[in-house]
Design a protein around this motif. Structure first.
Motif, mmCIF file in Angstrom:
data_model
loop_
_atom_site.group_PDB
_atom_site.id
_atom_site.type_symbol
_atom_site.label_atom_id
_atom_site.label_comp_id
_atom_site.label_asym_id
_atom_site.label_seq_id
_atom_site.Cartn_x
_atom_site.Cartn_y
_atom_site.Cartn_z
ATOM 1 N N ASP A 61 0.773 -1.410 0.132
ATOM 2 C CA ASP A 61 0.056 -0.114 0.067
ATOM 3 C C ASP A 61 0.959 1.340 0.031
ATOM 4 O O ASP A 61 1.337 1.650 0.943
ATOM 5 N N SER A 62 1.016 1.800 -1.225
ATOM 6 C CA SER A 62 2.034 3.002 -1.274
ATOM 7 C C SER A 62 1.400 4.337 -1.022
ATOM 8 O O SER A 62 2.298 5.364 -1.425
ATOM 9 N N HIS A 63 0.200 4.531 -0.336
ATOM 10 C CA HIS A 63 -0.096 5.711 -0.018
ATOM 11 C C HIS A 63 -1.012 5.506 1.285
ATOM 12 O O HIS A 63 -2.269 5.507 1.196
ATOM 13 N N VAL A 64 -0.197 5.875 2.314
ATOM 14 C CA VAL A 64 -0.793 5.542 3.570
ATOM 15 C C VAL A 64 -0.487 6.921 4.659
ATOM 16 O O VAL A 64 0.779 7.110 4.452
ATOM 17 N N HIS A 65 -1.385 7.199 5.343
ATOM 18 C CA HIS A 65 -0.952 8.328 6.444
ATOM 19 C C HIS A 65 -1.302 7.802 7.827
ATOM 20 O O HIS A 65 -2.227 7.461 8.069
ATOM 21 N N LEU A 66 -0.006 7.660 8.555
ATOM 22 C CA LEU A 66 -0.090 7.070 9.919
ATOM 23 C C LEU A 66 0.743 8.063 10.827
ATOM 24 O O LEU A 66 1.867 8.988 10.332
ATOM 25 N N ALA A 67 0.180 8.308 12.107
ATOM 26 C CA ALA A 67 0.851 9.027 13.115
ATOM 27 C C ALA A 67 1.244 10.562 12.519
ATOM 28 O O ALA A 67 2.254 10.949 12.879
ATOM 29 N N GLN A 68 0.135 11.106 11.706
ATOM 30 C CA GLN A 68 0.668 12.281 11.232
ATOM 31 C C GLN A 68 0.099 13.502 12.120
ATOM 32 O O GLN A 68 -1.261 13.293 12.676
ATOM 33 N N ASP A 69 0.760 14.625 12.413
ATOM 34 C CA ASP A 69 0.201 15.698 13.452
ATOM 35 C C ASP A 69 -0.871 16.065 13.113
ATOM 36 O O ASP A 69 -1.592 16.788 14.132
ATOM 37 N N ASN A 70 -1.247 16.407 11.751
ATOM 38 C CA ASN A 70 -2.354 17.204 11.471
ATOM 39 C C ASN A 70 -3.637 16.217 11.531
ATOM 40 O O ASN A 70 -4.579 16.644 11.146
ATOM 41 N N GLU A 78 1.099 1.267 15.192
ATOM 42 C CA GLU A 78 0.909 0.082 15.504
ATOM 43 C C GLU A 78 -0.567 -0.443 15.025
ATOM 44 O O GLU A 78 -0.816 -1.374 14.543
ATOM 45 N N SER A 79 -1.502 0.405 15.052
ATOM 46 C CA SER A 79 -2.959 0.060 14.663
ATOM 47 C C SER A 79 -2.962 -0.102 13.240
ATOM 48 O O SER A 79 -3.646 -0.895 12.747
ATOM 49 N N GLY A 80 -2.210 1.065 12.650
ATOM 50 C CA GLY A 80 -2.431 0.881 11.006
ATOM 51 C C GLY A 80 -1.756 -0.108 10.432
ATOM 52 O O GLY A 80 -2.244 -0.752 9.569
ATOM 53 N N THR A 81 -0.455 -0.656 10.818
ATOM 54 C CA THR A 81 0.130 -1.760 10.098
ATOM 55 C C THR A 81 -0.425 -3.082 10.841
ATOM 56 O O THR A 81 -0.304 -4.074 10.179
ATOM 57 N N GLY A 118 9.767 0.112 16.095
ATOM 58 C CA GLY A 118 9.237 -0.755 17.070
ATOM 59 C C GLY A 118 8.047 -0.936 17.164
ATOM 60 O O GLY A 118 7.337 -1.744 18.200
ATOM 61 N N GLN A 119 7.153 -0.255 16.340
ATOM 62 C CA GLN A 119 5.813 -0.368 16.330
ATOM 63 C C GLN A 119 4.959 -1.020 15.443
ATOM 64 O O GLN A 119 3.844 -1.523 15.202
ATOM 65 N N ALA A 120 5.946 -1.299 14.252
ATOM 66 C CA ALA A 120 4.982 -1.967 13.000
ATOM 67 C C ALA A 120 4.908 -3.409 12.952
ATOM 68 O O ALA A 120 6.015 -4.197 13.214
ATOM 69 N N TYR A 121 3.748 -3.820 12.346
ATOM 70 C CA TYR A 121 3.521 -5.210 12.049
ATOM 71 C C TYR A 121 4.089 -5.766 10.775
ATOM 72 O O TYR A 121 4.162 -6.770 10.487
ATOM 73 N N SER A 122 3.973 -4.736 9.754
ATOM 74 C CA SER A 122 4.531 -4.831 8.440
ATOM 75 C C SER A 122 5.705 -3.979 8.258
ATOM 76 O O SER A 122 6.214 -3.248 9.017
ATOM 77 N N GLY A 465 -6.235 -14.982 14.142
ATOM 78 C CA GLY A 465 -6.236 -13.668 13.754
ATOM 79 C C GLY A 465 -4.877 -13.093 13.447
ATOM 80 O O GLY A 465 -3.977 -13.710 12.688
ATOM 81 N N VAL A 466 -4.410 -11.794 14.191
ATOM 82 C CA VAL A 466 -3.185 -11.288 14.025
ATOM 83 C C VAL A 466 -2.218 -12.340 15.099
ATOM 84 O O VAL A 466 -2.318 -12.375 16.048
ATOM 85 N N VAL A 467 -1.384 -12.944 14.327
ATOM 86 C CA VAL A 467 -0.256 -13.549 15.089
ATOM 87 C C VAL A 467 1.036 -13.259 14.887
ATOM 88 O O VAL A 467 1.953 -13.887 15.581
ATOM 89 N N GLY A 468 1.196 -12.343 14.176
ATOM 90 C CA GLY A 468 2.671 -11.468 14.079
ATOM 91 C C GLY A 468 2.822 -10.705 15.072
ATOM 92 O O GLY A 468 1.892 -10.422 16.260
ATOM 93 N N GLU A 469 3.946 -10.327 15.348
ATOM 94 C CA GLU A 469 4.540 -9.455 16.683
ATOM 95 C C GLU A 469 4.517 -7.977 16.199
ATOM 96 O O GLU A 469 5.078 -7.796 15.342
ATOM 97 N N LYS A 470 4.102 -7.100 17.061
ATOM 98 C CA LYS A 470 4.367 -5.768 17.043
ATOM 99 C C LYS A 470 6.097 -5.505 16.966
ATOM 100 O O LYS A 470 6.819 -6.061 17.890
ATOM 101 N N GLY A 471 6.491 -4.852 15.991
ATOM 102 C CA GLY A 471 8.019 -4.513 15.884
ATOM 103 C C GLY A 471 8.697 -5.515 14.793
ATOM 104 O O GLY A 471 9.842 -5.189 14.654
#
Length: 506
Positions: A61-70, A78-81, A118-122, A465-471
């Motif tokens: 997914d080459s167009h994603v907005h995560l943790a942006q100040d605005n 964490e939640s996005g990935t 350290g936050q990303a699942y992907s 469901g989600v069995v991967g690890e954050k980070g």
């Protein structure tokens, strides 16, 4: 030869074909090392049986907005990935955003790295949004971004006052990116047209969410898209128009591509499944339409959607992204920032929709994997191009991500076998941190059963469901992007063949 994981009994889909049944995928140390039959297994080899289901590359997914100040109520890393891998996306490219007062990009980059670390699942990478393109940034910092940081793409805005750039600035950035082999992405809408219409709407008290779609008409996107293409043609720069929603703008792209100009285009699920009626008030909630405010806005007619589906099928669009840029609905800093003391104003509703988890399934549902051939919108190889392989090539991940072949990262999506996996989308089943989905109640013919990232099963829908690890997600340094459509070096209409040499560096 020994494998950590062997995936068998699947139908492997690449960007060019569906491979013959019976091929197995051998994975070692996170890489695909072999495609073959009757691959050897040892006591330590894990076996994953696809049960006859299609296997496609992990989504990019080459167009994603995560943790942006605005976007204070939007998804973080964490939640996005987490949501990404649950929907079959194994790599996201999000935006580090320069503001007008930032004189250097590197403090911005450091701050954004800190949010993701350290936050990303992907797996993940960054584009850079440029709003203050000083000479120092263009001549000194962009080369360092590309070579040292592996950031080889920028996004530019022709609208939004805090971000809008002049045509001259766009040209100068295009020239700098051209010299570095960086990809230029452009949000194309005519800001003056929009400002004029908004003033008229305000004067007449037309401020409900629906009028967001009136304020940003198709013609504003059409004109700006044509202008962006003209600017890129002048300086012989490859570019991509993001989140396109208009048939006429798409036709401008197609015309440029017919002339072999390196003009690429992206669209998003909401522009193919939703129309502006969803912005109207509901009996139970007059502000309900705020959930569907995005820019460019949802268009008015089903015919607009049909035109974009043709562009998806015929190759006009290069990539299919979510443009995941959500805000919570029931939150005073979210969508309800547009509601003050019971008075609605579409102007202050945060733009953007959630969609990172639903992106893959919504397009897969339109293929012959889920529909009779006569009803399918596109073939499975085209699905792979749009969701993975083209983005990998265009954004400098080619040879590593986006395909199922020896040497590539073992990023895979295994779908359900035919006849299984039908899903009705509801917000309760999703893994983002949002309180709604714009696709509530939409039925799709399949859903990712397994997501595999670098050889590890990170999503197992039927077993946890989600069995991967954050980070587990890694930052991806990218190389130069490829030109997928057309080629550089095309002459400009009305100019001499070598006319650029009088004013432009080679």
């Amino acid at each position: 030869m020994e494998f950590d994981l062997v995936v068998k009994n699947g139908l492997i889909v690449t960007a060019s074909e569906i491979l013959p049944p019976g091929l197995e995928i051998g994975i070692k140390d996170g890489k695909i090392t072999c495609l073959g039959t009757s691959l050897p297994v040892s006591s330590s080899t894990k076996i994953l049986d696809a049960e006859g289901a299609y296997i496609t590359p992990g989504g990019i997914d080459s167009h994603v907005h995560l943790a942006q100040d605005n976007c204070p109520t939007g998804d973080g890393w964490e939640s996005g990935t987490r949501s990404a891998i649950a929907g079959g996306t194994t790599t996201v490219i999000a935006f580090a955003s320069q503001e007008r007062h930032h004189s250097s990009l590197f403090p911005v980059l450091a701050a954004y790295h800190a949010k993701a670390a350290g936050q990303a699942y992907s797996d993940y990478s960054f584009h850079f949004i440029l709003t203050n393109p000083t000479s120092h940034i263009l001549t000194t910092e962009l080369p360092r971004l590309a070579t040292d940081e592996g950031i080889t793409s920028v996004k530019l805005y022709m609208t939004y006052e805090p971000m809008q750039l002049s045509d001259r600035a766009l040209l100068e950035i295009m020239l700098a990116c051209r010299a570095l082999g960086m990809t230029t992405m452009i949000h194309a809408e005519n800001a003056d047209m929009i400002a004029l219409i908004i003033a008229g709407l305000e004067a007449r008290g037309n401020l409900a969410p629906f009028f967001h779609a009136v304020a940003r008409p198709r013609i504003a996107e059409d004109e700006a898209s044509y202008r962006a293409i003209s600017l890129a043609e002048l300086v012989d720069a490859p570019m991509l128009l993001v989140h396109m929603s208009s048939e006429t703008a798409m036709q401008h792209v197609r015309s440029a591509q017919d002339r072999l100009l390196p003009v690429h285009a992206e669209t998003c699920p909401h522009y193919l499944y939703l129309i502006s009626e969803t912005l109207r008030e509901q009996p139970h909630d007059h502000f309900h339409g705020a959930k569907h405010v995005c820019s460019p806005p949802l268009r008015h007619r089903v015919g607009d959607l049909e035109a974009l589906w043709r562009g998806v099928a015929n190759g006009t669009f290069t990539t299919w992204s979510s443009d995941h840029a959500p805000s919570k609905y029931d939150h005073p800093q979210g969508k309800k920032a547009g509601l003050k003391d019971g008075v609605m104003s579409f102007k202050t509703i945060p733009n953007g929709l959630p969609g990172i988890e639903t992106r893959m399934a919504l397009l897969f549902a339109a293929t012959e994997a889920c529909l009779p051939a006569a009803e399918a919108r596109l073939g499975l190889p085209r699905f792979v191009q749009l969701t993975a392989s083209n983005a990998a090539r265009m954004y400098g991940l080619g040879g590593k991500k986006g395909s199922i072949a020896p040497g590539y990262d073992a990023d895979l999506v295994i779908w359900y076998p035919k006849g299984r996996g039908e899903t009705v989308v509801s917000n309760g089943m999703l893994h983002h941190d949002m309180d709604y989905t714009p696709f509530e109640g939409l039925k799709v013919g399949n859903w990712p059963r397994y997501t595999i990232l670098r050889g590890q099963v990170v999503w197992d829908r039927d077993n946890g469901g989600v069995v991967g690890e954050k980070g587990y997600g890694e930052y991806m340094k990218r190389g130069k992007g490829e030109v997928i459509v057309g080629k550089v070096g095309q002459p400009v209409h009305g100019m001499l063949e070598n006319e650029r040499q009088f004013w432009m560096n080679p």
